[in-house]
Write an enzyme that holds these catalytic residues in place. Structure first.
Site, PDB file in Angstrom:
ATOM      1  N   ASP A 180      -8.454 -13.050   1.419  1.00  0.00           N
ATOM      2  CA  ASP A 180      -7.407 -13.375   2.394  1.00  0.00           C
ATOM      3  C   ASP A 180      -7.073 -12.142   3.227  1.00  0.00           C
ATOM      4  O   ASP A 180      -6.673 -11.102   2.692  1.00  0.00           O
ATOM      5  CB  ASP A 180      -6.139 -13.835   1.644  1.00  0.00           C
ATOM      6  CG  ASP A 180      -4.997 -14.187   2.588  1.00  0.00           C
ATOM      7  OD1 ASP A 180      -4.997 -15.310   3.120  1.00  0.00           O
ATOM      8  OD2 ASP A 180      -4.105 -13.341   2.797  1.00  0.00           O
TER       9      ASP A 180
ATOM     10  N   LYS B 141      -5.912 -14.845   9.918  1.00  0.00           N
ATOM     11  CA  LYS B 141      -4.730 -15.463  10.532  1.00  0.00           C
ATOM     12  C   LYS B 141      -4.504 -14.973  11.958  1.00  0.00           C
ATOM     13  O   LYS B 141      -4.786 -13.807  12.272  1.00  0.00           O
ATOM     14  CB  LYS B 141      -3.474 -15.157   9.686  1.00  0.00           C
ATOM     15  CG  LYS B 141      -3.682 -15.383   8.199  1.00  0.00           C
ATOM     16  CD  LYS B 141      -2.434 -15.207   7.354  1.00  0.00           C
ATOM     17  CE  LYS B 141      -2.790 -15.156   5.877  1.00  0.00           C
ATOM     18  NZ  LYS B 141      -3.130 -13.789   5.397  1.00  0.00           N
TER      19      LYS B 141
ATOM     20  N   TYR C 208      -2.986  -7.311   9.595  1.00  0.00           N
ATOM     21  CA  TYR C 208      -3.141  -6.323   8.509  1.00  0.00           C
ATOM     22  C   TYR C 208      -3.917  -5.088   8.977  1.00  0.00           C
ATOM     23  O   TYR C 208      -3.867  -4.046   8.321  1.00  0.00           O
ATOM     24  CB  TYR C 208      -3.851  -6.925   7.286  1.00  0.00           C
ATOM     25  CG  TYR C 208      -3.156  -8.114   6.644  1.00  0.00           C
ATOM     26  CD1 TYR C 208      -1.829  -8.408   6.924  1.00  0.00           C
ATOM     27  CD2 TYR C 208      -3.828  -8.933   5.744  1.00  0.00           C
ATOM     28  CE1 TYR C 208      -1.206  -9.504   6.353  1.00  0.00           C
ATOM     29  CE2 TYR C 208      -3.204 -10.029   5.161  1.00  0.00           C
ATOM     30  CZ  TYR C 208      -1.897 -10.310   5.469  1.00  0.00           C
ATOM     31  OH  TYR C 208      -1.288 -11.398   4.901  1.00  0.00           O
TER      32      TYR C 208
ATOM     33  N   ALA D 230       0.845  -1.203   0.000  1.00  0.00           N
ATOM     34  CA  ALA D 230       0.000   0.000   0.000  1.00  0.00           C
ATOM     35  C   ALA D 230       0.878   1.251   0.000  1.00  0.00           C
ATOM     36  O   ALA D 230       1.926   1.288   0.636  1.00  0.00           O
ATOM     37  CB  ALA D 230      -0.910  -0.012   1.220  1.00  0.00           C
TER      38      ALA D 230
ATOM     39  N   HIS E 168      -0.294 -17.581  11.525  1.00  0.00           N
ATOM     40  CA  HIS E 168       0.373 -16.723  10.526  1.00  0.00           C
ATOM     41  C   HIS E 168       1.847 -17.092  10.347  1.00  0.00           C
ATOM     42  O   HIS E 168       2.357 -17.119   9.228  1.00  0.00           O
ATOM     43  CB  HIS E 168       0.218 -15.254  10.944  1.00  0.00           C
ATOM     44  CG  HIS E 168       0.297 -14.280   9.815  1.00  0.00           C
ATOM     45  ND1 HIS E 168      -0.423 -13.105   9.775  1.00  0.00           N
ATOM     46  CD2 HIS E 168       1.013 -14.289   8.675  1.00  0.00           C
ATOM     47  CE1 HIS E 168      -0.138 -12.454   8.663  1.00  0.00           C
ATOM     48  NE2 HIS E 168       0.735 -13.155   7.970  1.00  0.00           N
TER      49      HIS E 168
ATOM     50  N   ASN F  42      -6.924  -9.963 -12.711  1.00  0.00           N
ATOM     51  CA  ASN F  42      -6.227 -11.037 -11.997  1.00  0.00           C
ATOM     52  C   ASN F  42      -7.046 -12.314 -11.855  1.00  0.00           C
ATOM     53  O   ASN F  42      -6.480 -13.391 -11.670  1.00  0.00           O
ATOM     54  CB  ASN F  42      -5.768 -10.547 -10.622  1.00  0.00           C
ATOM     55  CG  ASN F  42      -4.681  -9.484 -10.718  1.00  0.00           C
ATOM     56  OD1 ASN F  42      -4.040  -9.333 -11.759  1.00  0.00           O
ATOM     57  ND2 ASN F  42      -4.482  -8.726  -9.650  1.00  0.00           N
TER      58      ASN F  42
ATOM     59  N   ARG G 208      -7.363  -3.944 -12.361  1.00  0.00           N
ATOM     60  CA  ARG G 208      -6.416  -5.047 -12.127  1.00  0.00           C
ATOM     61  C   ARG G 208      -7.048  -6.172 -11.305  1.00  0.00           C
ATOM     62  O   ARG G 208      -6.706  -7.347 -11.475  1.00  0.00           O
ATOM     63  CB  ARG G 208      -5.133  -4.514 -11.463  1.00  0.00           C
ATOM     64  CG  ARG G 208      -4.280  -3.707 -12.444  1.00  0.00           C
ATOM     65  CD  ARG G 208      -2.919  -3.351 -11.890  1.00  0.00           C
ATOM     66  NE  ARG G 208      -2.930  -2.337 -10.845  1.00  0.00           N
ATOM     67  CZ  ARG G 208      -2.985  -1.018 -11.073  1.00  0.00           C
ATOM     68  NH1 ARG G 208      -3.054  -0.532 -12.309  1.00  0.00           N
ATOM     69  NH2 ARG G 208      -2.988  -0.168 -10.059  1.00  0.00           N
TER      70      ARG G 208
HETATM   71  P1  NDP Z   1       1.327  -9.290  -4.778  1.00  0.00           P
HETATM   72  O1  NDP Z   1       2.323 -10.254  -5.327  1.00  0.00           O
HETATM   73  O2  NDP Z   1      -0.108  -9.662  -4.825  1.00  0.00           O
HETATM   74  O3  NDP Z   1       1.559  -7.883  -5.501  1.00  0.00           O
HETATM   75  C1  NDP Z   1       0.770  -6.770  -5.183  1.00  0.00           C
HETATM   76  C2  NDP Z   1       1.282  -5.578  -6.007  1.00  0.00           C
HETATM   77  O4  NDP Z   1       1.068  -5.843  -7.397  1.00  0.00           O
HETATM   78  C3  NDP Z   1       0.580  -4.287  -5.709  1.00  0.00           C
HETATM   79  O5  NDP Z   1       1.535  -3.250  -5.806  1.00  0.00           O
HETATM   80  C4  NDP Z   1      -0.460  -4.174  -6.830  1.00  0.00           C
HETATM   81  O6  NDP Z   1      -0.773  -2.825  -7.086  1.00  0.00           O
HETATM   82  C5  NDP Z   1       0.282  -4.803  -7.977  1.00  0.00           C
HETATM   83  N1  NDP Z   1      -0.602  -5.470  -8.956  1.00  0.00           N
HETATM   84  C6  NDP Z   1      -1.699  -6.222  -8.681  1.00  0.00           C
HETATM   85  N2  NDP Z   1      -2.231  -6.721  -9.799  1.00  0.00           N
HETATM   86  C7  NDP Z   1      -1.455  -6.297 -10.825  1.00  0.00           C
HETATM   87  C8  NDP Z   1      -1.497  -6.477 -12.223  1.00  0.00           C
HETATM   88  N3  NDP Z   1      -2.455  -7.227 -12.787  1.00  0.00           N
HETATM   89  N4  NDP Z   1      -0.547  -5.876 -12.984  1.00  0.00           N
HETATM   90  C9  NDP Z   1       0.410  -5.134 -12.413  1.00  0.00           C
HETATM   91  N5  NDP Z   1       0.517  -4.911 -11.084  1.00  0.00           N
HETATM   92  C10 NDP Z   1      -0.417  -5.496 -10.287  1.00  0.00           C
HETATM   93  O7  NDP Z   1       1.823  -8.923  -3.311  1.00  0.00           O
HETATM   94  P2  NDP Z   1       1.549  -9.121  -1.794  1.00  0.00           P
HETATM   95  O8  NDP Z   1       2.896  -9.175  -1.217  1.00  0.00           O
HETATM   96  O9  NDP Z   1       0.577  -8.134  -1.291  1.00  0.00           O
HETATM   97  O10 NDP Z   1       0.911 -10.587  -1.637  1.00  0.00           O
HETATM   98  C11 NDP Z   1      -0.434 -10.829  -1.914  1.00  0.00           C
HETATM   99  C12 NDP Z   1      -1.218 -11.238  -0.685  1.00  0.00           C
HETATM  100  O11 NDP Z   1      -0.678 -12.387  -0.064  1.00  0.00           O
HETATM  101  C13 NDP Z   1      -1.224 -10.197   0.432  1.00  0.00           C
HETATM  102  O12 NDP Z   1      -2.081  -9.121   0.135  1.00  0.00           O
HETATM  103  C14 NDP Z   1      -1.675 -11.037   1.597  1.00  0.00           C
HETATM  104  O13 NDP Z   1      -3.080 -11.242   1.533  1.00  0.00           O
HETATM  105  C15 NDP Z   1      -0.920 -12.334   1.339  1.00  0.00           C
HETATM  106  N6  NDP Z   1       0.382 -12.376   2.063  1.00  0.00           N
HETATM  107  C16 NDP Z   1       0.517 -13.285   3.092  1.00  0.00           C
HETATM  108  C17 NDP Z   1       1.699 -13.381   3.805  1.00  0.00           C
HETATM  109  C18 NDP Z   1       1.809 -14.395   4.897  1.00  0.00           C
HETATM  110  O14 NDP Z   1       2.774 -14.343   5.674  1.00  0.00           O
HETATM  111  N7  NDP Z   1       0.902 -15.339   5.021  1.00  0.00           N
HETATM  112  C19 NDP Z   1       2.858 -12.514   3.518  1.00  0.00           C
HETATM  113  C20 NDP Z   1       2.650 -11.628   2.381  1.00  0.00           C
HETATM  114  C21 NDP Z   1       1.455 -11.586   1.699  1.00  0.00           C
HETATM  115  P3  NDP Z   1      -2.318  -2.300  -7.147  1.00  0.00           P
HETATM  116  O15 NDP Z   1      -2.958  -2.646  -5.838  1.00  0.00           O
HETATM  117  O16 NDP Z   1      -2.173  -0.839  -7.379  1.00  0.00           O
HETATM  118  O17 NDP Z   1      -2.957  -3.023  -8.311  1.00  0.00           O
END
Ligand code: NDP
Length: 311
Positions: free
Chosen positions: A54, A88, A59, A29, A121, A270, A266
């Site tokens: 999720d 989580k 968060y 973010a 988590h 996705n 997006r």
């Molecule tokens: P992601 O790999 O989902 O990447 C998110 C980023 O990609 C944002 O900047 C988003 O920007 C951008 N994005 C999304 N869709 C597109 C697209 N189609 N084309 C180009 N850019 C895109 O990252 P996260 O690290 O957030 O992981 C996803 C989720 O996994 C987390 O939100 C969380 O729910 C979970 N997670 C769990 C963890 C754990 O320990 N269990 C640790 C980390 C994550 P924008 O929003 O502007 O589109």
């Protein structure tokens, strides 16, 4: 755009989990983003066909996730039982008697009376000031079993557990984790751990699915980036974007990717990954990017007795 449904996978407890989820973690973010973006993202996602969200206590957005779901229900798009919600347990609630109360607090923030999937988590327990606490995750798992027994969580699982930690739960408990949520993307393909989990009937959710395709403020990170030629060629061949190619790659490996976006376009993009198929060679060509490089760095916990990673 038409709504797209992700097919479901059956978990080892008989429950069904949609094979793609909206991520709501705040790691990417921007400062200008507000928590209310999460509420909108959840509604847009359900409108686009997502049936799995999720979130996590840590968060700080469970309230907004719950509002987005409530908005979708109020609009008549879904009923509660048609949406699969994952949350989580944070590291400072690992004591057995803290698990169920922590879930009750999450449910109250979400405005729900049960959660579909509740995950530990991290295997690492900490005090509320972040310092280490030596609580065995087997004890925490007993609390998770109680949450399931009470009907507050329909399925229970873990996140960020390694293979021997998974084995230790399986060997010592009557209830197997339904899920292990771990980082998987083209620079961290995790073949051994994924194979280990799937062989035990444990589904794998893949977080940070885009890896370093998107900016993580790590200019030194290994490829692929969004404009990578291998991904661009596949994108051109299938009429998809590089992001969709990577999500499809994960799905074809039997994983449940969790793409995060708060952008309406997006979000729809996705989930639009269920109308084409990569070849085995194309899947292998993406796996060859593996550099065992993580987006999510928890090396600050490396001295904890239950630190899950090799280094
Ligand atoms: P992601 O790999 O989902 O990447 C998110 C980023 O990609 C944002 O900047 C988003 O920007 C951008 N994005 C999304 N869709 C597109 C697209 N189609 N084309 C180009 N850019 C895109 O990252 P996260 O690290 O957030 O992981 C996803 C989720 O996994 C987390 O939100 C969380 O729910 C979970 N997670 C769990 C963890 C754990 O320990 N269990 C640790 C980390 C994550 P924008 O929003 O502007 O589109």
């Amino acid at each position: 755009a038409l709504a797209v449904q992700a097919p479901c996978i059956e978990l080892n407890d008989g429950n069904k989990i949609p094979s793609l989820a909206l991520g709501t973690g705040r790691g990417t973010a921007k400062e200008s983003d507000s928590l209310d973006d999460v509420r909108k993202a959840v509604l847009w996602a359900i409108e686009a066909g997502y049936r799995h969200i999720d979130t996590a206590a840590v968060y700080g957005d469970e309230e907004q996730v719950g509002q987005g779901i409530a908005d979708a229900i109020a609009k008549g798009i879904v009923t509660r039982d048609q949406v699969f919600v994952t949350t989580k347990l944070w590291n400072d609630k690992h004591a057995r008697d803290k698990v169920v109360p922590a879930l009750r607090e999450s449910l109250s923030r979400l405005g729900l009376d049960y959660i579909d999937l509740f995950l530990i988590h991290f295997p690492v327990a900490t005090k509320d000031d972040g310092s280490y606490e030596n609580i065995d995750y087997l004890e925490t798992w007993n609390g998770m079993e109680e949450a399931r027994y009470l009907g507050l969580a329909r399925s229970i699982g873990v996140s960020n557990f390694n293979a021997s930690q998974i084995d230790r739960i399986v060997a010592n408990s009557p209830v197997r984790p339904a899920v292990n949520e771990i980082e998987v993307n083209p620079t961290l393909t995790q073949e051994p751990l994924v194979y280990h989990c799937l062989s035990l009937g444990i589904a794998v959710m893949s977080y940070s699915p885009f890896g370093f395709l998107v900016s993580r403020d790590r200019p030194d990170a290994p490829p692929p980036r969004y404009d990578d030629p291998t991904l661009a060629a596949l994108a051109a061949k299938y009429g998809k974007t590089p992001g969709q190619i990577v999500l499809r790659y994960l799905i074809e490996r039997g994983l449940i990717p969790i793409p995060k976006s708060t952008n309406q376009k997006r979000i729809a993009e996705n989930i639009n990954v269920f109308d084409f198929q990569l070849t085995r060679e194309e899947i292998a060509s993406i796996s060859r990017f593996n550099a065992n490089t993580r987006v999510i760095d928890i090396s600050h916990w490396k001295d904890h007795p239950y630190y899950p990673h090799q280094s």
